[in-house]
Design a protein around this motif. Structure first.
Motif, PDB file in Angstrom:
ATOM      1  N   ILE A  13       8.681  19.854   8.029  1.00  0.00           N
ATOM      2  CA  ILE A  13       9.690  20.242   7.051  1.00  0.00           C
ATOM      3  C   ILE A  13       9.617  19.273   5.878  1.00  0.00           C
ATOM      4  O   ILE A  13       9.647  18.058   6.058  1.00  0.00           O
ATOM      5  CB  ILE A  13      11.095  20.248   7.689  1.00  0.00           C
ATOM      6  CG1 ILE A  13      11.163  21.346   8.755  1.00  0.00           C
ATOM      7  CG2 ILE A  13      12.173  20.441   6.628  1.00  0.00           C
ATOM      8  CD1 ILE A  13      12.448  21.361   9.543  1.00  0.00           C
ATOM      9  N   GLY A  14       9.510  19.836   4.678  1.00  0.00           N
ATOM     10  CA  GLY A  14       9.450  19.023   3.477  1.00  0.00           C
ATOM     11  C   GLY A  14      10.782  18.344   3.188  1.00  0.00           C
ATOM     12  O   GLY A  14      11.835  18.760   3.674  1.00  0.00           O
ATOM     13  N   MET A  22       4.314  18.198  -4.503  1.00  0.00           N
ATOM     14  CA  MET A  22       4.456  19.655  -4.435  1.00  0.00           C
ATOM     15  C   MET A  22       4.365  20.334  -5.802  1.00  0.00           C
ATOM     16  O   MET A  22       3.838  21.439  -5.897  1.00  0.00           O
ATOM     17  CB  MET A  22       5.782  20.036  -3.759  1.00  0.00           C
ATOM     18  CG  MET A  22       5.750  19.953  -2.250  1.00  0.00           C
ATOM     19  SD  MET A  22       4.578  21.119  -1.469  1.00  0.00           S
ATOM     20  CE  MET A  22       5.196  22.700  -2.053  1.00  0.00           C
ATOM     21  N   MET A  23       4.855  19.693  -6.855  1.00  0.00           N
ATOM     22  CA  MET A  23       4.807  20.346  -8.173  1.00  0.00           C
ATOM     23  C   MET A  23       3.373  20.681  -8.598  1.00  0.00           C
ATOM     24  O   MET A  23       3.098  21.836  -8.934  1.00  0.00           O
ATOM     25  CB  MET A  23       5.528  19.505  -9.228  1.00  0.00           C
ATOM     26  CG  MET A  23       7.038  19.640  -9.200  1.00  0.00           C
ATOM     27  SD  MET A  23       7.669  21.321  -9.524  1.00  0.00           S
ATOM     28  CE  MET A  23       7.299  21.503 -11.269  1.00  0.00           C
ATOM     29  N   PRO A  24       2.421  19.751  -8.572  1.00  0.00           N
ATOM     30  CA  PRO A  24       1.052  20.134  -8.935  1.00  0.00           C
ATOM     31  C   PRO A  24       0.450  21.152  -7.965  1.00  0.00           C
ATOM     32  O   PRO A  24      -0.340  22.011  -8.358  1.00  0.00           O
ATOM     33  CB  PRO A  24       0.268  18.820  -8.902  1.00  0.00           C
ATOM     34  CG  PRO A  24       1.251  17.731  -8.754  1.00  0.00           C
ATOM     35  CD  PRO A  24       2.562  18.318  -8.354  1.00  0.00           C
ATOM     36  N   GLY A  65      -2.448  12.402   3.352  1.00  0.00           N
ATOM     37  CA  GLY A  65      -1.742  12.216   2.097  1.00  0.00           C
ATOM     38  C   GLY A  65      -1.891  13.329   1.084  1.00  0.00           C
ATOM     39  O   GLY A  65      -1.297  13.279   0.011  1.00  0.00           O
ATOM     40  N   LYS A  66      -2.683  14.334   1.385  1.00  0.00           N
ATOM     41  CA  LYS A  66      -2.860  15.474   0.482  1.00  0.00           C
ATOM     42  C   LYS A  66      -2.194  16.693   1.108  1.00  0.00           C
ATOM     43  O   LYS A  66      -2.277  16.912   2.319  1.00  0.00           O
ATOM     44  CB  LYS A  66      -4.342  15.753   0.252  1.00  0.00           C
ATOM     45  CG  LYS A  66      -4.573  16.922  -0.682  1.00  0.00           C
ATOM     46  CD  LYS A  66      -6.039  17.176  -0.948  1.00  0.00           C
ATOM     47  CE  LYS A  66      -6.163  18.369  -1.880  1.00  0.00           C
ATOM     48  NZ  LYS A  66      -7.526  18.767  -2.123  1.00  0.00           N
ATOM     49  N   ILE A  67      -1.536  17.507   0.282  1.00  0.00           N
ATOM     50  CA  ILE A  67      -0.937  18.735   0.791  1.00  0.00           C
ATOM     51  C   ILE A  67      -2.030  19.777   0.929  1.00  0.00           C
ATOM     52  O   ILE A  67      -2.698  20.141  -0.042  1.00  0.00           O
ATOM     53  CB  ILE A  67       0.205  19.226  -0.122  1.00  0.00           C
ATOM     54  CG1 ILE A  67       1.340  18.199  -0.113  1.00  0.00           C
ATOM     55  CG2 ILE A  67       0.698  20.598   0.334  1.00  0.00           C
ATOM     56  CD1 ILE A  67       2.476  18.504  -1.051  1.00  0.00           C
TER      57      ILE A  67
END
Length: 161
Positions: A13-14, A22-24, A65-67
């Motif tokens: 869960i974020g 998340m924005m980029p 560390g990367k989404i």
């Protein structure tokens, strides 16, 4: 990339600390699948609702560390009913991770979220790339309930109003 098979993929869960990553990620998703101009303020507002769990939840798959993937689920309702449902505002896997089969665990996360709040889940495919393959994935994971189609007129003037 250290992604394992879909059975080992964890969708978490974020939280508000995920906003800057998340924005980029969502801008990348829009560049691939956007159906209209994107307003960053509207995106930020919806994202913050999800990250703060304001009648919404954001699921995230991390890889060092990367989404790698994310789903944004928001409580909504039909225009004709006060009955609620959970709908996806986005469900996106970074292109670098599509061969890792992480879409299925993300869909399972969405189904569990609907189970947890006791409302139906509505998910759809809106895509400019590999749409048929995405539809087949959804058909294997969720009951089929319809289809959506898009027409874009040449005229930019509004006919209503």
């Amino acid at each position: 990339m250290t992604m394992k098979t879909d059975a080992a993929v964890k969708v978490r869960i974020g939280n508000p600390g995920d906003f800057d990553q998340m924005m980029p990620f969502l801008m990348q998703m829009h560049a691939e699948n956007g159906m209209a101009a994107m307003d960053p303020d509207l995106v930020a507002h919806s994202l913050l609702r999800g990250l703060h769990r304001d009648k919404a939840v954001v699921g995230i798959v991390d890889d060092e560390g990367k989404i790698a993937a994310s789903v944004g689920l928001f409580v909504g309702r039909w225009w004709y009913s006060y009955d609620s449902h959970l709908e996806d505002f986005w469900n996106y896997v970074d292109p670098d991770y599509r061969k890792h089969h992480i879409a299925r665990p993300v869909i399972e996360f969405a189904k569990r979220a609907a189970d947890n709040i006791g409302v139906p889940l509505l998910m759809g495919v809106t895509s400019n790339e590999r749409t048929a393959a995405k539809v087949r994935l959804y058909e294997r994971q969720l009951p089929f309930v319809g289809a959506a189609f898009r027409y874009v007129p040449d005229v930019k003037e509004a006919a209503c109003g």
